[in-house]
Design a protein around this motif. Structure first.
Motif, short mmCIF file in Angstrom:
data_model
loop_
_atom_site.label_atom_id
_atom_site.label_comp_id
_atom_site.label_asym_id
_atom_site.label_seq_id
_atom_site.Cartn_x
_atom_site.Cartn_y
_atom_site.Cartn_z
N UNK A 1 -68.69 19.88 123.15
CA UNK A 1 -70.14 19.88 123.54
C UNK A 1 -70.60 18.50 122.85
N UNK A 2 -70.34 18.29 121.42
CA UNK A 2 -70.76 17.22 120.80
C UNK A 2 -70.24 15.69 121.43
N UNK A 3 -68.95 15.59 121.57
CA UNK A 3 -68.42 14.80 122.52
C UNK A 3 -69.06 14.49 123.75
N UNK A 4 -69.35 15.37 124.34
CA UNK A 4 -69.81 15.19 125.83
C UNK A 4 -71.22 14.79 125.69
N UNK A 5 -72.12 15.39 124.78
CA UNK A 5 -73.35 14.89 124.40
C UNK A 5 -73.32 13.45 124.16
N UNK A 6 -72.55 13.10 123.45
CA UNK A 6 -72.51 11.63 122.98
C UNK A 6 -72.44 10.86 124.31
N UNK A 7 -71.35 11.18 125.32
CA UNK A 7 -71.08 10.36 126.63
C UNK A 7 -72.27 10.57 127.31
N UNK A 8 -72.93 11.66 127.22
CA UNK A 8 -74.32 11.65 128.41
C UNK A 8 -75.35 10.58 127.75
N UNK B 1 -85.19 5.28 124.96
CA UNK B 1 -84.88 5.40 123.44
C UNK B 1 -85.53 6.43 122.42
N UNK B 2 -86.55 6.94 122.73
CA UNK B 2 -87.19 8.06 122.08
C UNK B 2 -86.51 9.24 121.98
N UNK B 3 -86.15 9.44 123.70
CA UNK B 3 -85.38 10.47 123.89
C UNK B 3 -83.82 10.56 122.96
N UNK B 4 -83.26 9.50 122.96
CA UNK B 4 -81.80 9.34 122.37
C UNK B 4 -82.32 9.34 120.88
N UNK B 5 -83.26 9.08 120.36
CA UNK B 5 -83.49 9.36 118.85
C UNK B 5 -83.73 10.53 118.57
N UNK B 6 -84.60 11.32 119.25
CA UNK B 6 -84.94 12.67 119.08
C UNK B 6 -83.57 13.58 119.32
N UNK B 7 -83.11 13.32 120.18
CA UNK B 7 -81.63 14.20 120.38
C UNK B 7 -80.66 14.13 119.50
N UNK B 8 -80.46 12.58 118.88
CA UNK B 8 -79.54 12.43 117.82
C UNK B 8 -79.97 13.28 116.61
N UNK B 9 -81.21 13.36 116.42
CA UNK B 9 -81.82 13.94 114.91
C UNK B 9 -81.66 15.40 115.08
N UNK B 10 -82.14 15.95 116.27
CA UNK B 10 -82.26 17.36 116.46
C UNK B 10 -80.95 18.03 116.85
N UNK B 11 -80.08 17.42 117.40
CA UNK B 11 -79.01 18.05 118.27
C UNK B 11 -77.74 17.50 117.77
N UNK B 12 -77.49 16.13 117.78
CA UNK B 12 -75.86 15.79 117.50
C UNK B 12 -75.86 15.87 116.05
N UNK C 1 -80.28 23.56 120.10
CA UNK C 1 -80.29 23.28 121.56
C UNK C 1 -81.60 23.62 122.28
N UNK C 2 -82.32 24.32 121.88
CA UNK C 2 -83.85 24.61 122.25
C UNK C 2 -84.56 23.23 122.08
N UNK C 3 -84.57 22.37 120.81
CA UNK C 3 -85.20 21.35 120.74
C UNK C 3 -84.50 20.43 121.74
N UNK C 4 -83.23 20.39 121.71
CA UNK C 4 -82.68 19.22 122.81
C UNK C 4 -83.32 19.38 124.16
N UNK C 5 -83.15 20.76 124.77
CA UNK C 5 -83.89 21.05 125.93
C UNK C 5 -85.33 20.42 126.19
N UNK C 6 -86.10 20.80 125.07
CA UNK C 6 -87.53 20.19 125.05
C UNK C 6 -87.68 18.75 125.13
N UNK C 7 -86.68 18.17 124.10
CA UNK C 7 -86.73 16.67 124.24
C UNK C 7 -86.33 16.12 125.58
#
Length: 419
Positions: free
Chosen positions: A56-63, A134-145, A291-297
């Motif tokens: 999941x981590x690798x595929x999220x990075x590719x996404x 860019x804001x979505x990428x930063x939020x996803x990196x902090x809250x999920x990755x 995961x919930x935070x990632x979906x919200x972002x």
């Protein structure tokens, strides 16, 4: 120096013992201590968690970074700045770069031309989309990755280290069991051989005693045996064969002591590993929250993109109508008055003259807030219900909406038709 050499020799001996035990277990020549079913389930659950978390981590990075080259370059750049203890600069997204190129092109083509002015509107929209991305990428990196990476590089490494220690303790325990088993077998064998030798020597010693005269019957009490008789008796020491069993008995005691120590160390390490494995449940809870935070972002990002694109679509619709109006049709007022389609294409729609069609109307639920751009449109509030219908010649992206005494054009993409 002597201590280091002794420790090195001891470690080499332990490693060799573990290697022998491991090889014999794989060949089916040695017994293996099995863990209980609950412990095995914990191990299987931990392995499953690690494998799927990694995928999941690798595929999220590719996404988030579809281009593998850009992804690798970004990771190398982050690594270098991290080693230099500096913050990595913000990198523009592809949408922001596209918007920048469109704005630069509009300057060359002329901002007053239809193409140039459209490039400006679309370029600004692309830059807004890029900022949202860019804001979505930063939020996803902090809250999920980041939590997933911390688990793989932190918690899982600790679990793997303790599992390797547990496996070494198990090999030591099984090796001690094997040594104790061999020592007991050797002790029993030595005891059996000792009894056989004692019996045979006692029989031979009896025969010799029959051949030697009974000096007590023929001599006085204070008579001393001759040298030859003493030599004869010395040929048959009694008791005999007790040195070897005593040696193996000491070896058995030593093996039992080593087994107790190995069992204690194994139990202690098993408890430490069990506690770490049971912590996987807390990891699942933490990853669920992430995961919930990632979906919200992700939801906020796509909603923002949708609003930006709807605004652009509306602006381009009005813009194209101004630039694309047929001059000949505008110059002929009689033809314009006779054609209902032309009347609907004017800048200000005469909403009061529009009547619901004979085929009826439909109910619609408003999905998002909408602000009217002019008097021909009707503002909307999310989750409210309105009545909608269409009129001949009207753009398919718009409907006529009614709410009480209010009436005006509303965008179809902001509605959910109910009936």
């Amino acid at each position: 120096m002597d201590f280091s050499v002794k420790k090195l020799a001891s470690d080499a001996g332990v490693f060799f013992s573990r290697a022998v035990q491991f090889t014999q277990e794989n060949l089916g020549q040695a017994e293996k201590t099995e863990l209980d079913a609950h412990f095995e389930n914990l191990l299987a659950r931990a392995d499953c968690t690690k494998n799927w978390t990694e995928k999941i981590f690798r595929q999220t990075e590719y996404l988030l970074q579809p281009n593998p080259i850009d992804h690798t370059g970004a990771r190398i750049e982050e690594f270098l700045y991290e080693k230099l203890d500096r913050k990595a600069p913000s990198r523009p997204t592809n949408a922001e770069l596209l918007g920048h190129y469109m704005l630069e092109a509009a300057k060359d083509f002329g901002p007053g031309t239809p193409y140039g002015s459209t490039l400006i509107k679309v370029g600004e929209c692309q830059q807004r989309l890029g900022g949202a991305e860019r804001e979505f990428l930063q939020t996803s990196a902090i809250s999920f990755l980041t939590p997933l990476r911390n688990f793989l590089e932190g918690d899982w490494r600790t679990i793997s280290k303790e599992r390797r220690l547990l496996e070494n303790r198990r090999l030591d325990l099984d090796a001690c069991k094997a040594r104790l088993k061999k020592a007991k077998a050797a002790e029993a064998k030595a005891a059996c051989e000792g009894e056989t030798q004692v019996s045979s020597r006692n029989g031979l010693f009896g025969l010799c005693l029959q051949a030697v005269p009974d000096f007590q019957e023929t001599r006085p009490r204070n008579y001393v045996l001759s040298a030859s008789a003493s030599a004869t008796v010395s040929l048959f020491p009694f008791p005999c064969g007790h040195g070897l069993p005593q040696l193996w008995s000491e070896e058995v005691d030593k093996a039992e002591h080593e087994l107790r120590v190995a069992q204690t160390e194994f139990d202690r390490q098993a408890e430490v590993t069990r506690l770490l494995l049971e912590g996987i449940s807390s990891t699942h809870v933490n990853h669920l929250r992430c995961l919930h935070e990632f979906v919200e972002a992700q939801t906020a990002y796509y909603n923002q993109c949708h609003r930006v694109m709807m605004e652009l679509h509306k602006e381009l619709g009005r813009f194209s109508s101004n630039f694309g109006r047929n001059p000949s049709a505008s110059a002929d007022p009689d033809a314009s008055a006779e054609s209902p389609t032309a009347a609907l294409e004017t800048d200000v729609l005469q909403i009061e003259e529009v009547q619901p069609p004979a085929s009826g109307t439909r109910k619609a639920k408003v999905l998002y807030d909408y602000d009217a751009a002019d008097t021909s449109e009707m503002s909307l509030l999310a989750d409210e219900l309105i009545t909608v219908y269409t009129v001949p010649g009207m753009d398919s992206d718009w409907l006529i909406g009614e709410r009480g005494n209010q009436k005006g054009k509303v965008p179809v993409t902001y509605l959910e038709l109910l009936s």
